[in-house]
Write a protein that holds these residues in place. Structure first.
Motif, PDB file in Angstrom:
ATOM      1  N   GLN A  98      -6.009  -2.642  -3.375  1.00  0.00           N
ATOM      2  CA  GLN A  98      -4.693  -2.690  -4.241  1.00  0.00           C
ATOM      3  C   GLN A  98      -3.793  -0.623  -3.699  1.00  0.00           C
ATOM      4  OE1 GLN A  98      -5.226  -1.195  -8.254  1.00  0.00           O
ATOM      5  NE2 GLN A  98      -4.029  -3.057  -8.294  1.00  0.00           N
ATOM      6  N   GLN A  99      -4.661   0.118  -3.373  1.00  0.00           N
ATOM      7  CA  GLN A  99      -5.038   2.065  -2.571  1.00  0.00           C
ATOM      8  C   GLN A  99      -4.046   1.256  -1.979  1.00  0.00           C
ATOM      9  OE1 GLN A  99      -5.066   3.981  -5.633  1.00  0.00           O
ATOM     10  NE2 GLN A  99      -4.091   5.015  -3.777  1.00  0.00           N
ATOM     11  N   ALA A 100      -4.293   1.113  -0.776  1.00  0.00           N
ATOM     12  CA  ALA A 100      -4.210   1.018   0.565  1.00  0.00           C
ATOM     13  C   ALA A 100      -2.852   0.049   0.502  1.00  0.00           C
ATOM     14  CB  ALA A 100      -4.906   0.187   1.737  1.00  0.00           C
ATOM     15  N   ALA A 101      -2.622  -1.140  -0.465  1.00  0.00           N
ATOM     16  CA  ALA A 101      -1.107  -1.166  -0.638  1.00  0.00           C
ATOM     17  C   ALA A 101       0.490  -0.674  -1.034  1.00  0.00           C
ATOM     18  CB  ALA A 101      -0.953  -2.750  -1.538  1.00  0.00           C
ATOM     19  N   LEU A 102       0.213   0.850  -1.730  1.00  0.00           N
ATOM     20  CA  LEU A 102       0.457   1.275  -2.742  1.00  0.00           C
ATOM     21  C   LEU A 102       1.099   2.546  -1.327  1.00  0.00           C
ATOM     22  CD1 LEU A 102      -0.823   2.364  -5.867  1.00  0.00           C
ATOM     23  CD2 LEU A 102       0.540   0.547  -5.024  1.00  0.00           C
ATOM     24  N   THR A 103       1.891   2.061  -0.217  1.00  0.00           N
ATOM     25  CA  THR A 103       2.742   2.775   0.216  1.00  0.00           C
ATOM     26  C   THR A 103       3.783   3.963  -0.152  1.00  0.00           C
ATOM     27  OG1 THR A 103       4.485   1.434   0.802  1.00  0.00           O
ATOM     28  CG2 THR A 103       2.476   0.938   2.585  1.00  0.00           C
ATOM     29  N   PRO A 104       3.509   4.421   0.807  1.00  0.00           N
ATOM     30  CA  PRO A 104       5.258   5.885   0.401  1.00  0.00           C
ATOM     31  C   PRO A 104       6.403   4.929  -0.111  1.00  0.00           C
ATOM     32  CG  PRO A 104       4.415   7.161   1.965  1.00  0.00           C
ATOM     33  CD  PRO A 104       3.542   5.072   1.972  1.00  0.00           C
ATOM     34  N   GLU A 105       6.511   4.171   1.006  1.00  0.00           N
ATOM     35  CA  GLU A 105       8.036   3.557   0.475  1.00  0.00           C
ATOM     36  C   GLU A 105       7.967   2.983  -0.948  1.00  0.00           C
ATOM     37  OE1 GLU A 105       7.746   3.953   4.186  1.00  0.00           O
ATOM     38  OE2 GLU A 105       5.933   3.093   3.228  1.00  0.00           O
ATOM     39  N   LEU A 106       6.597   1.801  -1.041  1.00  0.00           N
ATOM     40  CA  LEU A 106       6.597   1.741  -2.546  1.00  0.00           C
ATOM     41  C   LEU A 106       6.471   2.726  -3.659  1.00  0.00           C
ATOM     42  CD1 LEU A 106       5.900  -0.894  -3.849  1.00  0.00           C
ATOM     43  CD2 LEU A 106       3.366  -0.836  -3.690  1.00  0.00           C
ATOM     44  N   ARG A 107       5.996   3.416  -3.526  1.00  0.00           N
ATOM     45  CA  ARG A 107       6.432   4.461  -4.854  1.00  0.00           C
ATOM     46  C   ARG A 107       7.171   4.778  -5.136  1.00  0.00           C
ATOM     47  NH1 ARG A 107       0.963   6.131  -1.641  1.00  0.00           N
ATOM     48  NH2 ARG A 107      -1.290   5.882  -3.625  1.00  0.00           N
ATOM     49  N   HIS A 108       8.170   5.500  -4.102  1.00  0.00           N
ATOM     50  CA  HIS A 108       9.596   5.906  -3.877  1.00  0.00           C
ATOM     51  C   HIS A 108      10.343   4.780  -4.609  1.00  0.00           C
ATOM     52  CE1 HIS A 108      12.992   7.324  -2.934  1.00  0.00           C
ATOM     53  NE2 HIS A 108      13.658   5.816  -2.390  1.00  0.00           N
TER      54      HIS A 108
END
Length: 259
Positions: free
Chosen positions: A210-220
């Motif tokens: 789950q943590q690795a899946a949170l890319t900068p693009e997803l957070r944006h």
């Protein structure tokens, strides 16, 4: 990025609930992982999310939901709750064909929620959010059939609900070149055939932690969805009497299944 996240926390500390519509896609096998990733991105901002699942494969709602929706909400973690709601919005449809009152009922049942994430088919979303100031999130993966389904949902909401700006979340590896081509194709077709805009997109690898899946693009993408949903823009807007628009005439699209 940290300054922007802190700004969002301050913004939410004195505001109403935000509403994020997610267009369900029965062709996406890992749709649940996409919703979990989005909730995780909201949780990083210290926001509490209620997932209202009205997708095609969602569990049917409890009979108690008719009289006490709050009692049917399942707490999954300290920041994420879940409500099985397949077909539940239809029970709140008025004589004008609008189900906008459903949002009022959900917001009343979960007053502690900072974000209401409604996962539902495009026709159902159109009855709930027609003419609202919201940005729907499309779901897809690398399967062409899922892309066709995503385009069909965008077409329906553009023509029936007057919504012209969208985001896209794909279930695939962030470095997959095909994902870029899919996003570019949807962007081109949205602009050329619907007069709509695919504003941003991101990928989430369902196989990653789950943590690795949170890319900068997803957070944006998560932050943009929040900023695109002004407090109260959907919940309680227009007195619940907004009526879905009649289909607009559009140019033929290259997605045959979308017709």
């Amino acid at each position: 990025m940290q300054d922007q996240a802190q700004g969002l926390r301050r913004l939410f500390s004195a505001s109403k609930t935000r509403f994020v519509p997610v267009v369900s896609n029965p062709r996406v096998a890992d749709a649940g992982a996409l919703l979990e990733g989005l909730c995780a991105a909201f949780s990083e901002l210290d926001l509490k999310t209620l997932v209202v699942d009205a997708g095609e494969h969602a569990p049917p709602p409890s009979e108690l939901a008719r009289v006490d929706m709050a009692d049917c909400i399942e707490r999954l973690s300290s920041r994420v709750s879940y409500l099985a709601a397949r077909g539940l919005a239809l029970r709140h449809t008025n004589a004008h064909g609008s189900a906008a009152a459903f949002l009022d009922a959900v917001a009343e049942a979960a007053p502690e929620a900072d974000v209401i994430l409604l996962h539902a088919p495009a026709p159902e979303l159109a009855r709930i959010v027609a003419l609202r100031e919201v940005r729907p999130l499309l779901l897809a993966d690398a399967d062409p059939l899922s892309v066709t389904e995503a385009y069909a949902g965008m077409k329906w909401l553009t023509q029936r609900a007057g919504l012209l700006v969208y985001s896209l979340l794909m279930a695939c590896h962030p470095q997959l070149r095909l994902a870029t081509r899919i996003a570019q194709q949807l962007h081109s077709c949205a602009d050329g055939f619907l007069g709509a805009v695919l504003r941003d997109w991101a990928c989430l690898d369902p196989r990653a932690s789950q943590q690795a899946a949170l890319t900068p693009e997803l957070r944006h993408l998560a932050r943009e969805l929040l900023l695109a949903a002004p407090p109260g823009a959907a919940v309680g807007a227009a007195g619940g009497h907004a009526t879905p628009l009649r289909p607009a005439r559009a140019r033929p699209s290259p997605f045959a299944a979308a017709h």
